[in-house]
Design a protein around this motif. Structure first.
Motif, PDB file in Angstrom:
ATOM      1  N   ALA A   1      -7.621  20.614 -28.646  1.00 54.88           N
ATOM      2  CA  ALA A   1      -6.531  20.539 -27.673  1.00 54.88           C
ATOM      3  C   ALA A   1      -5.372  21.436 -28.086  1.00 54.88           C
ATOM      4  N   ALA A   2      -5.071  21.467 -29.394  1.00 53.32           N
ATOM      5  CA  ALA A   2      -3.988  22.318 -29.880  1.00 53.32           C
ATOM      6  C   ALA A   2      -4.327  23.795 -29.717  1.00 53.32           C
ATOM      7  N   MET A   3      -5.573  24.156 -29.996  1.00 49.60           N
ATOM      8  CA  MET A   3      -5.979  25.548 -29.827  1.00 49.60           C
ATOM      9  C   MET A   3      -5.881  25.981 -28.366  1.00 49.60           C
ATOM     10  N   LEU A   4      -6.228  25.097 -27.452  1.00 56.28           N
ATOM     11  CA  LEU A   4      -6.125  25.411 -26.030  1.00 56.28           C
ATOM     12  C   LEU A   4      -4.667  25.526 -25.610  1.00 56.28           C
ATOM     13  N   ALA A   5      -3.814  24.661 -26.174  1.00 53.29           N
ATOM     14  CA  ALA A   5      -2.404  24.673 -25.814  1.00 53.29           C
ATOM     15  C   ALA A   5      -1.707  25.935 -26.303  1.00 53.29           C
ATOM     16  N   SER A   6      -2.056  26.367 -27.497  1.00 54.29           N
ATOM     17  CA  SER A   6      -1.368  27.499 -28.120  1.00 54.29           C
ATOM     18  C   SER A   6      -1.955  28.844 -27.733  1.00 54.29           C
ATOM     19  N   ARG A   7      -3.049  28.826 -26.986  1.00 52.74           N
ATOM     20  CA  ARG A   7      -3.780  30.044 -26.637  1.00 52.74           C
ATOM     21  C   ARG A   7      -4.416  30.695 -27.848  1.00 52.74           C
ATOM     22  N   ARG A   8      -4.558  29.941 -28.948  1.00 50.67           N
ATOM     23  CA  ARG A   8      -5.322  30.475 -30.073  1.00 50.67           C
ATOM     24  C   ARG A   8      -6.780  30.638 -29.665  1.00 50.67           C
ATOM     25  N   ALA A   9      -7.268  29.730 -28.830  1.00 52.32           N
ATOM     26  CA  ALA A   9      -8.624  29.840 -28.301  1.00 52.32           C
ATOM     27  C   ALA A   9      -8.592  30.786 -27.111  1.00 52.32           C
TER      28      ALA A   9
END
Length: 567
Positions: A171-179
């Motif tokens: 969820a954090a990766m999706l939020a931060s656009r790291r993914a």
């Protein structure tokens, strides 16, 4: 005190989101589940012999082998980043589950426990990359029934807590656009499966579904191809989507129309790219075939589905007559941010005769040094024209830079045009990748006879009005890479070459005004690694109106009507 894994992932969440979780795409609170409601089906084939290798202390991934000598493989210095990534994805759980032995069961549970109790290295560990994290969540969910069978309460709590911690990191990766790119689609899919298979909140399922459908809409083209133009990515995602659809149905959730439509279209595109031997054409990152994966996907093909011949959005076209198949790459390079595995093979084609491959591209190696991976992507490794020793697309060298491996420049193509002639079916396309440097456009025309016995080709270089073209003549090379099982010999007249297949079938290659040469080549896409092979080569000088006509003609059919090929 926080569990080591929880402590690390909590920090990863704060770092990835910049401390602003409120901006997350998935805002619902992710609680540790108290139970599992279901498990996604395992859509990929298993190799139970892996259990014996693990039992002996050997761990083989991505072409590298490490011996644990009684230690956890997670504590070893990895022989490569790809090895570490593959280990941490936990896809090998399906192999241990397939083995079915008590020892394999104990090994699987011990390795999962080792990982979940691990004190983590720095944040650049490949195990923490978005796709690795997503694959790990999907694998743990799919094989949770196997892992939890007969488990003591402490292990049950550890597994549920560990999966929840990793769902929070997704969820954090999706939020931060790291993914980004395809990683974003896979992370959203994994989070959606977590919400379906655990007693999570309805809000989490709704938000994960929204993120997944947004990524799906961005990345899956109208003809079913992935925006990267990589057939392997389309195949992998189709397996993931099939598993998601099945777990939705099992949980009483109606699959979105967009998901069902995407699956059907992806299956059609994979059919377009499939040769007579069952393997997919080697374009833009596709390597060794995976017959088990394709069989699984095609088992879900809708009854009576029309066969696709032109994938105009993905940039592929197919001709098939009398058991002869021609597949052409008529597309431009993908968007830069999806181009890390794309090849400079514009206007290349592959040819198969029944179940035997004749003309191929080099394809992507399953595991190879960087030099080999870079060489496999350049134009000389494809059955197409190469002008002045240059590829039609400029690929950034592999390095530590952010643009490592990306296609930095690549001219557009004019999509393939199909027409019927008195002789047979015709495909033509135009490539503008050399216009900026040389002022020349590459045109390719392929015509397959109605009985499939003859393939006519024409390659032409045309000057573009207004383009800056050098006055100096530039050499060009036209290559036809042969599959390793195809044996070639020059004709006695010096103007032809005979290609003999294992079945005894024989084709003759001739070209107007250019004697063919036979040169060494490399077939990168063999399952066991790169293999030496042969290429038919034509040389010429590039100038306005330069034209080469050539022909492959079947002059002898298979002995006994059979054939073979291994893709």
């Amino acid at each position: 005190m926080l569990h080591p894994l929880r402590s690390f992932l909590a920090g990863a969440v704060r770092f990835a989101s910049g401390g602003e979780i409120g901006r997350a795409s998935v805002k619902a609170r992710i609680e540790t589940p108290t139970r599992l409601r279901g498990a996604p089906p395992e859509m990929r084939t298993a190799d139970p012999t892996v259990a014996d290798e693990f039992g002996a202390g050997f761990f083989c991934f991505a072409g590298k082998r490490a011996q644990a000598n009684g230690r956890s493989p997670f504590s070893l210095t990895p022989p490569s980043r790809a090895w570490r990534r593959a280990l941490a994805e936990f896809s090998w759980l399906r192999d241990l589950r397939a083995a079915g032995s008590p020892e394999a069961h104990r090994t699987a549970r011990a390795l999962v426990q080792d990982f979940l109790e691990l004190r983590w290295p720095p944040a650049d560990d490949p195990a923490l990359e978005p796709e690795a994290a997503a694959r790990r969540v999907m694998s743990l969910l799919a094989h949770a029934p196997f892992l939890l069978e007969g488990a003591e309460p402490p292990f049950v709590r550890l597994l549920l807590q560990g999966v929840a911690d990793q769902a929070r990191s997704l969820a954090a990766m999706l939020a931060s656009r790291r993914a980004k790119g395809v990683d974003r689609l896979i992370c959203a899919l994994a989070l959606l499966e977590f919400s379906l298979c655990t007693d999570s909140s309805p809000q989490l399922m709704t938000q994960a579904r929204q993120v997944f459908l947004a990524a799906l809409d961005e990345q899956i083209l109208a003809d079913g191809g992935h925006v990267s133009r990589n057939p392997r990515t389309t195949l992998d995602l189709s397996l993931d989507f099939l598993g998601l659809r099945q777990v939705m149905v099992a949980q009483g959730v109606k699959p979105p129309t967009a998901l069902t439509t995407a699956i059907d279209r992806m299956i059609s595109l994979l059919r377009l790219l499939q040769h007579g031997d069952g393997a997919l054409a080697r374009f833009n990152g596709m390597g060794a075939g995976n017959p088990g994966a394709l069989a699984t996907v095609f088992a879900h093909e809708p009854a009576g589905a029309p066969r696709l011949e032109d994938a105009r959005f993905s940039g592929y076209a197919r001709m098939e007559r009398g058991g002869t198949i021609v597949i052409m790459d008529a597309g431009a390079p993908p968007r830069k941010d999806y181009s890390r595995e794309a090849h400079a093979g514009a206007l290349s084609f592959e040819l198969s005769l029944g179940p035997e491959l004749v003309v191929v591209n080099g394809g992507a190696p399953p595991a190879a040094p960087e030099a080999a991976r870079e060489a496999a992507r350049e134009a000389p490794s494809h059955s197409t024209l190469c002008l002045d020793g240059q590829s039609s697309s400029r690929i950034a060298p592999l390095s530590e830079r952010a643009d490592s491996g990306l296609i930095l420049e690549g001219g557009p193509t004019k999509r393939a045009r199909r027409r019927s002639t008195r002789f047979g079916d015709a495909l033509s396309a135009e490539l503008y990748g050399y216009v900026g440097r040389y002022g020349l456009r590459h045109d390719r025309l392929l015509i397959l006879s109605r009985d499939g016995a003859k393939l006519l080709g024409q390659d032409r270089l045309s000057a573009i009005r207004g383009a800056r073209a050098g006055r100096q003549a530039r050499p060009f090379v036209l290559r036809f890479h042969l599959h390793p099982q195809a044996q070639a010999a020059l004709g006695d007249d010096g103007w032809s070459a005979d290609v003999t297949l294992p079945s005894g079938a024989r084709l003759r290659f001739v070209a107007d005004n250019s004697p063919p040469r036979l040169e060494a080549s490399c077939y990168f896409a063999a399952p066991e690694g790169p293999r030496p092979t042969t290429q038919i080569v034509l040389y010429g000088e590039a100038a306005q109106g330069a034209r080469l006509r050539w022909t492959f003609e079947v002059v002898s059919k298979p002995a006994g009507g059979g054939g073979s090929g291994d893709g």
